[in-house]
Design a protein around this motif. Structure first.
Motif, mmCIF file in Angstrom:
data_model
loop_
_atom_site.group_PDB
_atom_site.id
_atom_site.type_symbol
_atom_site.label_atom_id
_atom_site.label_comp_id
_atom_site.label_asym_id
_atom_site.label_seq_id
_atom_site.Cartn_x
_atom_site.Cartn_y
_atom_site.Cartn_z
ATOM 1 N N UNK A 102 19.180 -4.781 -7.406
ATOM 2 C CA UNK A 102 19.712 -3.430 -8.290
ATOM 3 C C UNK A 102 18.800 -2.103 -8.287
ATOM 4 N N UNK A 103 19.316 -1.031 -8.342
ATOM 5 C CA UNK A 103 18.387 0.276 -8.275
ATOM 6 C C UNK A 103 18.271 0.834 -9.396
ATOM 7 N N UNK A 104 19.386 0.554 -10.570
ATOM 8 C CA UNK A 104 19.555 1.343 -11.754
ATOM 9 C C UNK A 104 20.154 0.548 -12.717
ATOM 10 N N UNK A 105 19.787 0.517 -13.922
ATOM 11 C CA UNK A 105 20.339 -0.316 -15.138
ATOM 12 C C UNK A 105 20.382 0.442 -16.412
ATOM 13 N N UNK A 106 21.635 0.339 -16.780
ATOM 14 C CA UNK A 106 21.573 1.051 -18.442
ATOM 15 C C UNK A 106 21.313 0.218 -19.409
ATOM 16 N N UNK A 107 20.403 0.185 -20.105
ATOM 17 C CA UNK A 107 19.695 -0.775 -21.099
ATOM 18 C C UNK A 107 20.510 -0.634 -22.300
ATOM 19 N N UNK A 161 14.767 7.225 -18.115
ATOM 20 C CA UNK A 161 15.492 8.456 -18.477
ATOM 21 C C UNK A 161 16.430 8.103 -19.674
ATOM 22 N N UNK A 162 15.860 8.099 -20.928
ATOM 23 C CA UNK A 162 16.839 7.633 -22.095
ATOM 24 C C UNK A 162 17.020 6.146 -21.957
#
Length: 177
Positions: A102-107, A161-162
């Motif tokens: 993965x490169x980016x995840x929304x937490x 970022x957020x």
């Protein structure tokens, strides 16, 4: 007829647990001779490698006011750290992230945790623990002891970022030793 000779395999030393790494970090953080040996720089973090228990990797780290690590993990290593002087803040995630792919995840909002660790306190953690450690003080250095087993194969650095966590860089031991 004589009995066969018994041979004994050499005793194998078990890898240190996260609790044993924490006990080492706390003991070392309480040793004034070790803590006082670290040269401090007012502008940037300083560190010295230590002999950790059972083949672990250990570091004594100085934190000038306002410095921190940024978000990162320690790959497959478990670890611990203890504050020797000052106070450190740890922001961490209470969820295990995928270790790759993965490169980016929304937490989710409920995964954030914050701990304040004053002198004489510490924290152990398992593999793939994602966190950032900060010296929030505006005027005082902090010093801490960190231990990892197995020795760090890599560190993954993340941007945040957020609610979005993004993989930014992978460091290998040659990058920090």
């Amino acid at each position: 007829m004589s009995a066969p000779a018994l041979t004994h395999a050499p005793a194998r030393t078990a890898a240190p647990t996260a609790a044993e790494l924490l006990a080492f970090a706390l003991r070392t953080a309480a040793d004034p001779a070790v803590v006082d040996s670290l040269p401090l720089d007012p502008r940037g973090r300083t560190w010295t490698r230590l002999d950790g228990p059972g083949g672990s990797e250990a570091w004594l780290i100085g934190w000038p006011p306002g410095t921190g690590t940024g978000w990162h993990d320690h790959a497959e290593s478990r670890g611990a750290f203890a504050t020797a002087r000052g106070r450190l803040t740890e922001h961490s995630l209470s969820v295990r992230l995928p270790s790759e792919g993965w490169q980016s995840l929304r937490l989710a909002p409920e995964v954030d945790r914050t701990r304040s660790l004053g002198a004489g306190t510490g924290r152990a953690f398992g593999e793939h623990h994602v966190h950032e450690v900060l010296n929030d003080s505006a005027s005082e250095h902090a010093i801490s002891v960190h231990a990892y087993y197995p020795p760090l194969p890599l560190i993954r650095r993340y941007g945040r970022s957020g609610p979005v966590l993004t993989l930014e860089q992978v460091e290998r031991p040659a990058d920090w030793q």
